[in-house]
Design an enzyme around this catalytic site. Structure first.
Site, PDB file in Angstrom:
ATOM      1  N   SER A 153       0.927  -1.336  -0.041  1.00  0.00           N
ATOM      2  CA  SER A 153       0.018  -0.022  -0.043  1.00  0.00           C
ATOM      3  C   SER A 153       0.772   1.139   0.055  1.00  0.00           C
ATOM      4  O   SER A 153       2.022   1.216   0.599  1.00  0.00           O
ATOM      5  CB  SER A 153      -0.793   0.090   1.367  1.00  0.00           C
ATOM      6  OG  SER A 153      -1.615   1.349   1.450  1.00  0.00           O
ATOM      7  N   TYR A 166      -2.385  -1.000  10.144  1.00  0.00           N
ATOM      8  CA  TYR A 166      -2.348  -1.477   8.983  1.00  0.00           C
ATOM      9  C   TYR A 166      -1.286  -1.126   8.074  1.00  0.00           C
ATOM     10  O   TYR A 166      -0.741  -1.833   7.405  1.00  0.00           O
ATOM     11  CB  TYR A 166      -3.810  -0.989   8.363  1.00  0.00           C
ATOM     12  CG  TYR A 166      -3.759  -0.907   6.661  1.00  0.00           C
ATOM     13  CD1 TYR A 166      -4.163  -2.398   6.197  1.00  0.00           C
ATOM     14  CD2 TYR A 166      -3.544  -0.090   5.789  1.00  0.00           C
ATOM     15  CE1 TYR A 166      -4.174  -2.548   4.854  1.00  0.00           C
ATOM     16  CE2 TYR A 166      -3.502  -0.306   4.410  1.00  0.00           C
ATOM     17  CZ  TYR A 166      -3.912  -1.509   4.023  1.00  0.00           C
ATOM     18  OH  TYR A 166      -4.019  -1.737   2.513  1.00  0.00           O
TER      19      TYR A 166
HETATM   20  P1  NAP Z   1     -11.351  -6.266  -0.627  1.00  0.00           P
HETATM   21  O1  NAP Z   1     -12.373  -5.605  -1.928  1.00  0.00           O
HETATM   22  O2  NAP Z   1     -11.845  -6.065   0.791  1.00  0.00           O
HETATM   23  O3  NAP Z   1     -11.114  -7.814  -1.005  1.00  0.00           O
HETATM   24  C1  NAP Z   1     -10.510  -8.523  -0.063  1.00  0.00           C
HETATM   25  C2  NAP Z   1     -10.147 -10.034  -0.799  1.00  0.00           C
HETATM   26  O4  NAP Z   1      -9.264 -10.557   0.221  1.00  0.00           O
HETATM   27  C3  NAP Z   1     -11.343 -10.661  -0.947  1.00  0.00           C
HETATM   28  O5  NAP Z   1     -11.109 -11.559  -1.987  1.00  0.00           O
HETATM   29  C4  NAP Z   1     -11.565 -11.587   0.458  1.00  0.00           C
HETATM   30  O6  NAP Z   1     -12.132 -12.797   0.115  1.00  0.00           O
HETATM   31  C5  NAP Z   1      -9.795 -11.767   0.644  1.00  0.00           C
HETATM   32  N1  NAP Z   1      -9.842 -12.046   2.276  1.00  0.00           N
HETATM   33  C6  NAP Z   1     -10.089 -11.161   3.283  1.00  0.00           C
HETATM   34  N2  NAP Z   1      -9.827 -11.489   4.072  1.00  0.00           N
HETATM   35  C7  NAP Z   1      -9.122 -12.729   4.040  1.00  0.00           C
HETATM   36  C8  NAP Z   1      -8.526 -13.861   4.705  1.00  0.00           C
HETATM   37  N3  NAP Z   1      -8.595 -13.655   6.297  1.00  0.00           N
HETATM   38  N4  NAP Z   1      -8.229 -14.876   4.186  1.00  0.00           N
HETATM   39  C9  NAP Z   1      -8.317 -15.068   2.940  1.00  0.00           C
HETATM   40  N5  NAP Z   1      -8.888 -14.073   1.988  1.00  0.00           N
HETATM   41  C10 NAP Z   1      -9.232 -13.002   2.593  1.00  0.00           C
HETATM   42  O7  NAP Z   1      -9.936  -5.587  -0.614  1.00  0.00           O
HETATM   43  P2  NAP Z   1      -9.041  -4.956  -1.681  1.00  0.00           P
HETATM   44  O8  NAP Z   1      -9.282  -3.433  -1.598  1.00  0.00           O
HETATM   45  O9  NAP Z   1      -9.206  -5.494  -3.121  1.00  0.00           O
HETATM   46  O10 NAP Z   1      -7.780  -5.172  -1.031  1.00  0.00           O
HETATM   47  C11 NAP Z   1      -6.786  -5.937  -1.812  1.00  0.00           C
HETATM   48  C12 NAP Z   1      -5.274  -5.754  -1.113  1.00  0.00           C
HETATM   49  O11 NAP Z   1      -4.922  -4.439  -1.694  1.00  0.00           O
HETATM   50  C13 NAP Z   1      -5.033  -5.777   0.265  1.00  0.00           C
HETATM   51  O12 NAP Z   1      -3.855  -6.351   0.750  1.00  0.00           O
HETATM   52  C14 NAP Z   1      -5.476  -4.245   0.772  1.00  0.00           C
HETATM   53  O13 NAP Z   1      -4.528  -3.940   1.744  1.00  0.00           O
HETATM   54  C15 NAP Z   1      -4.532  -3.635  -0.906  1.00  0.00           C
HETATM   55  N6  NAP Z   1      -4.726  -2.239  -0.881  1.00  0.00           N
HETATM   56  C16 NAP Z   1      -6.094  -1.796  -1.089  1.00  0.00           C
HETATM   57  C17 NAP Z   1      -6.214  -0.598  -1.211  1.00  0.00           C
HETATM   58  C18 NAP Z   1      -7.668  -0.050  -1.696  1.00  0.00           C
HETATM   59  O14 NAP Z   1      -7.683   1.220  -1.380  1.00  0.00           O
HETATM   60  N7  NAP Z   1      -8.556  -0.764  -2.162  1.00  0.00           N
HETATM   61  C19 NAP Z   1      -5.133   0.430  -1.246  1.00  0.00           C
HETATM   62  C20 NAP Z   1      -4.040  -0.186  -1.020  1.00  0.00           C
HETATM   63  C21 NAP Z   1      -3.679  -1.561  -0.901  1.00  0.00           C
HETATM   64  P3  NAP Z   1     -13.437 -13.284   0.791  1.00  0.00           P
HETATM   65  O15 NAP Z   1     -14.219 -12.311   0.171  1.00  0.00           O
HETATM   66  O16 NAP Z   1     -13.759 -14.756  -0.005  1.00  0.00           O
HETATM   67  O17 NAP Z   1     -13.659 -13.270   2.156  1.00  0.00           O
END
Ligand code: NAP
Length: 261
Positions: A153, A166
């Protein structure tokens, strides 16, 4: 006519994408599938979403399977690889993997004063411990010339005390990446982090989705004047997963749309 998945840059490769069922991971899984990789679409709770991603990839001529693996508990990596072996059996690849994308992550909004040990352990278990042991337990399966991409991130590079726990998990992940690159370089394996800024996914839904004021504020942080989409990150991951990125390793690649310049 466009290139089909069978002829794509990643044809013959196998990829694991944790958290491939939704958000950024979904876009990564779909992109790697379009590029020709057989994709293990990891999920924890949302099996329907994971199956939708698999259907989407296969409809476009690619190969994919859903991989149930709840991360964040002891033994999670061993269980994940056992499920991976089961899933890849149909493709006869002997359980080998070429691309590991550690994308699954959980956010936690709180200042220092609001974090207790239990929450701290939970966030670190999913965001740091799981990628660490997924790689450790996966090394025997990871082919020489392979790729590791850790989804970090932009929050690891600037001070954001509002999300201190985080943000620090992502700092740990970046240091893990750096060390992996050195350790695995002799095998031609690269390891990189990709650092997204604010992206439209469920993780931000509570404050961003349907809130024009928040959207405008978030958009203004980026030099490009908009909030990111999952595909903005997936395309960077696809580059790092490809042979085009063979000379890039140990780096944190910024995918924040020029946030905070
Ligand atoms: P998201 O929309 O909340 O999706 C999260 C994904 O991770 C889902 O597929 C979920 O699976 C899975 N997941 C969550 N907890 C889990 C666990 N305990 N075990 C296995 N799988 C799990 O998240 P996102 O925004 O796409 O984020 C993806 C990555 O990008 C993360 O590492 C996050 O920190 C990083 N990130 C995101 C942003 C942002 O603004 N969105 C910015 C910087 C970094 P299920 O639905 O099946 O539970």
């Amino acid at each position: 006519m466009g290139t089909t998945a069978v002829e794509g840059k990643l044809a013959g490769k196998t990829a694991l994408v944790t958290g491939g069922s939704r958000g950024i991971g979904r876009a990564i899984a779909e992109r790697l599938g379009r590029d020709g990789a057989t994709v293990a679409v990891g999920y924890a709770r949302d099996e329907t979403a994971a199956r939708e991603v698999v259907a989407r990839i296969t409809k476009d001529g690619g190969r994919a399977f859903a991989l149930h693996a709840e991360l964040g508990t002891h033994g999670d990596a061993a269980r994940l690889w056992a499920a991976f072996d089961e899933g890849t059996r149909a493709y006869g690849n002997g359980g080998a993997v070429d691309i590991i994308v550690n994308n699954a992550g959980v956010g936690y909004d709180s200042e220092l004063s609001g974090i207790d040990e239990e929450t701290f352990d939970k966030v670190y278990a999913v965001n740091v411990r799981a990628p660490f042991f997924i790689v450790k337990e996966g090394l025997a399966r990871l082919r020489d010339g392979g790729r590791i991409v850790n989804v970090s991130s932009g929050a690891s590079r600037i001070a954001l005390p509002r999300i201190i726990a985080y943000a620090s998990t992502k700092g740990a992940l970046d240091t893990f990446t750096l060390n992996l690159a050195k350790e695995l370089g002799p095998r031609g394996i690269t390891a990189n982090s990709v650092a997204p800024g604010i992206i439209h996914t469920d993780i931000n839904a509570s404050w961003l989705r349907g809130n024009p004021e928040a959207e405008a504020e978030a958009a203004a942080l980026s030099a490009l004047g908009r909030v990111g989409q999952p595909e903005d990150v997936a395309d960077v991951v696809a580059f790092l997963a490809s042979d085009d990125a063979r000379w890039v390793t140990g780096r944190v690649i910024d995918a924040t749309g020029g946030s905070g310049l």
